[in-house]
Scaffold this motif. Structure first.
Motif, PDB file in Angstrom:
ATOM      1  N   SER A  62      52.803 -67.043  27.552  1.00 12.17           N
ATOM      2  CA  SER A  62      52.228 -66.603  28.830  1.00 12.17           C
ATOM      3  C   SER A  62      53.229 -65.832  29.675  1.00 12.17           C
ATOM      4  O   SER A  62      53.039 -65.664  30.874  1.00 12.17           O
ATOM      5  N   ILE A  63      54.301 -65.334  29.051  1.00 10.84           N
ATOM      6  CA  ILE A  63      55.333 -64.641  29.811  1.00 10.84           C
ATOM      7  C   ILE A  63      54.796 -63.347  30.422  1.00 10.84           C
ATOM      8  O   ILE A  63      55.222 -62.900  31.456  1.00 10.84           O
ATOM      9  N   ARG A  64      53.797 -62.746  29.740  1.00  3.47           N
ATOM     10  CA  ARG A  64      53.114 -61.581  30.279  1.00  3.47           C
ATOM     11  C   ARG A  64      51.620 -61.760  30.098  1.00  3.47           C
ATOM     12  O   ARG A  64      51.163 -62.624  29.348  1.00  3.47           O
ATOM     13  N   GLU A  65      50.856 -60.938  30.761  1.00  3.01           N
ATOM     14  CA  GLU A  65      49.400 -61.104  30.776  1.00  3.01           C
ATOM     15  C   GLU A  65      48.771 -60.786  29.431  1.00  3.01           C
ATOM     16  O   GLU A  65      47.841 -61.466  28.991  1.00  3.01           O
ATOM     17  N   LYS A  66      49.265 -59.774  28.738  1.00  4.14           N
ATOM     18  CA  LYS A  66      48.635 -59.319  27.500  1.00  4.14           C
ATOM     19  C   LYS A  66      48.549 -60.415  26.435  1.00  4.14           C
ATOM     20  O   LYS A  66      47.503 -60.579  25.801  1.00  4.14           O
ATOM     21  N   SER A 347      54.316 -57.863  35.044  1.00  2.84           N
ATOM     22  CA  SER A 347      53.003 -58.487  34.932  1.00  2.84           C
ATOM     23  C   SER A 347      52.993 -59.736  35.808  1.00  2.84           C
ATOM     24  O   SER A 347      53.820 -60.634  35.619  1.00  2.84           O
ATOM     25  N   ALA A 348      52.076 -59.795  36.758  1.00  8.56           N
ATOM     26  CA  ALA A 348      52.005 -60.952  37.664  1.00  8.56           C
ATOM     27  C   ALA A 348      51.561 -62.185  36.907  1.00  8.56           C
ATOM     28  O   ALA A 348      50.558 -62.159  36.189  1.00  8.56           O
ATOM     29  N   ARG A 349      52.312 -63.274  37.041  1.00  8.70           N
ATOM     30  CA  ARG A 349      52.009 -64.510  36.346  1.00  8.70           C
ATOM     31  C   ARG A 349      51.648 -65.611  37.329  1.00  8.70           C
ATOM     32  O   ARG A 349      52.149 -65.635  38.462  1.00  8.70           O
ATOM     33  N   PRO A 350      50.803 -66.547  36.914  1.00 13.77           N
ATOM     34  CA  PRO A 350      50.422 -67.658  37.795  1.00 13.77           C
ATOM     35  C   PRO A 350      51.635 -68.464  38.249  1.00 13.77           C
ATOM     36  O   PRO A 350      52.631 -68.563  37.524  1.00 13.77           O
ATOM     37  N   PHE A 351      51.560 -69.000  39.437  1.00 10.24           N
ATOM     38  CA  PHE A 351      52.555 -69.896  40.028  1.00 10.24           C
ATOM     39  C   PHE A 351      53.816 -69.180  40.536  1.00 10.24           C
ATOM     40  O   PHE A 351      54.611 -69.763  41.262  1.00 10.24           O
ATOM     41  N   THR A 352      54.054 -67.932  40.130  1.00  6.74           N
ATOM     42  CA  THR A 352      55.302 -67.262  40.472  1.00  6.74           C
ATOM     43  C   THR A 352      55.241 -66.651  41.872  1.00  6.74           C
ATOM     44  O   THR A 352      54.182 -66.229  42.345  1.00  6.74           O
TER      45      THR A 352
END
Length: 458
Positions: A62-66, A347-352
């Motif tokens: 899950s480090i990036r959205e793709k 890429s915007a990630r959850p929680f960050t």
């Protein structure tokens, strides 16, 4: 004796076949090897295709959205297969499982279970629990529990990965790892020495030490990463030691001096992720260093380890990255001689934290900047590669490439080298004279220990 799950009892041969699909970093590759070993110990057999499998396990990133989208897309492809094989079980492990938890089970009806990053060793028990027809989410994080594991690899090969730590305490504003892998924990030094000596007895010649931030390693006995490298060099018979990934703020002179002292075993390739060449962006990223401090550290490494090789990670389009800030990343390539880079669009990630930052950069601009960065580095990387022409590189031979018929291995500088050889070369460290270079791969000719050309080549 392993209990045969009831959902397999209608099969005439009672076979239990599994297929693991892996996304993401080396840590995930290592986790997949561990899960495969656990399954084989429980009586399961690896399958070359999903069609022949009774269990499909997707080890997610899950480090990036793709990669998250890839997981959802992959599961969707198994709809017809699931209809044909009602006993087929589908699971998601890794960071997406840890991040989404039981929500995945609600969102994806085809999914039978999710397995978090700290629950890998529970996989055989989870599969037995599936007999009762319930969907299972095995998710946990135990930040205070000591990190004691044994490296589990069915067939380790010439080179393999060894986890030395897990989790991260840095909380870079763009990174989801602290939320999916948890807080940082390190394995005991004595355990790692024993573990690697055991791998050597199984034929392993090279280990790559893994951690989200390897050089912040701290054994319960107090040994830091430099002491770990020193002990592995002295107290194990491993021939080569690599590591990834390091953090620039923790890369001190003592570590470099240790690497130089034991350079016969510790490889001279260093991945030093910078992420941005602009000090303001680095501050917003919470990286803990400025552009100038990073360059100073890179120069220190190259000075104390002459001939060593650097690579890096670069993110373009981070929130608030102006054209001027992006130009600082471009100009950094002129300041530090990176022989390889790994570059990505933010890429915007959850929680960050960065997810909520203002001034998000449009996707089109991100793509333009990424292309510009990669094209510039291609030119630089090719020029840097040219210096290896006619040079002799010490290559650990790993295998024969089926496509080309050539043998392949990696040099101390982490260059992938192809050459004509023979099966008895596998597992040996050999001098190869480089005749042709590309950016990513080299081609050469095998020489004997005295660097005399061999007359006969297979």
């Amino acid at each position: 004796m392993t209990t045969v799950p009831s959902y397999l009892k209608n099969k005439s041969n009672l076979s239990k076949n599994f297929f693991i699909s892996t996304y993401g970093c080396q840590m995930n590759v290592n986790d997949s090897e561990r899960m495969a070993c656990l399954l084989e110990m429980a009586g399961w057999n690896p399958s070359p295709t999903v069609e022949m499998s009774d269990l499909i396990l997707i080890n997610s990133c899950s480090i990036r959205e793709k990669p998250v989208h890839k997981v959802r897309s992959e599961i969707g492809r198994y709809k017809q297969l699931k209809q044909k094989k009602p006993y087929l079980k589908i699971g998601v492990a890794g960071c997406v499982a840890q991040q989404e938890r039981s929500k995945l089970l609600k969102q994806i009806p085809l999914l039978d279970f999710v397995l978090g990053t700290d629950a890998i060793d529970e996989l055989p028990q989870v599969l037995l629990q599936l007999e009762h027809g319930k969907k299972i989410a095995s998710i946990k994080q135990e930040p205070k529990k000591p990190y004691h594991v044994q490296t589990l690899i069915g067939k380790p090969g010439i080179s393999t990965f060894v986890n030395i730590s897990k989790g991260c305490d840095n909380f870079c504003s763009f990174c989801v790892v602290p939320f999916t892998r948890g807080r940082e924990r390190s394995r005991p030094l004595s355990q790692l020495i024993k573990d690697i000596n055991s791998l050597v007895q199984r034929g392993v010649k090279e280990v790559t030490l893994l951690g989200q931030n390897v050089n912040s390693y701290r054994s319960p006995c107090g040994a830091d990463f430099a002491k770990l490298l020193e002990n592995l060099a002295i107290k194990t018979d491993i021939q080569r030691i690599r590591f990834t990934t390091s953090h620039p703020k923790d890369f001190n002179e003592e570590l470099v001096e240790t690497m130089q002292k034991y350079r016969s075993k510790i490889m001279d390739f260093i991945h030093l992720p910078v992420q941005s060449g602009n000090t303001n962006i680095l501050k917003k990223m919470n990286r803990g260093y400025s552009r100038e401090e990073y360059i100073e550290k890179a120069n220190m490494i190259l000075k104390k380890m002459p001939g060593s090789v650097l690579s890096t990670d670069l993110i373009v389009g981070f929130p608030g990255e102006t054209e001027e800030a992006f130009e600082d990343s471009l100009s950094l390539l002129d300041e530090v001689p990176y022989e390889s880079i790994f570059s990505f669009k933010y890429s915007a990630r959850p929680f960050t934290k960065a997810r909520s930052f203002n001034n998000q950069v449009p996707e089109q601009i991100k793509s333009q900047r990424l292309s510009k960065l990669q094209k510039k580095h291609e030119k630089i990387a090719f020029l840097l590669a040219k210096k290896y022409e006619k040079a002799f590189l010490e290559v650990l031979v790993e295998k024969k490439d089926k496509k080309t018929g050539l043998f392949m291995g990696r040099s101390t500088q982490n260059k992938l080298v192809y050459f004509k050889g023979k099966n008895t070369d596998i597992g040996k460290i050999m001098p190869i004279r480089i005749d042709k270079v590309n950016i990513c791969t080299f081609y050469g000719e095998k020489y004997d220990k005295n660097y005399k050309k061999e007359k006969e080549m297979d």
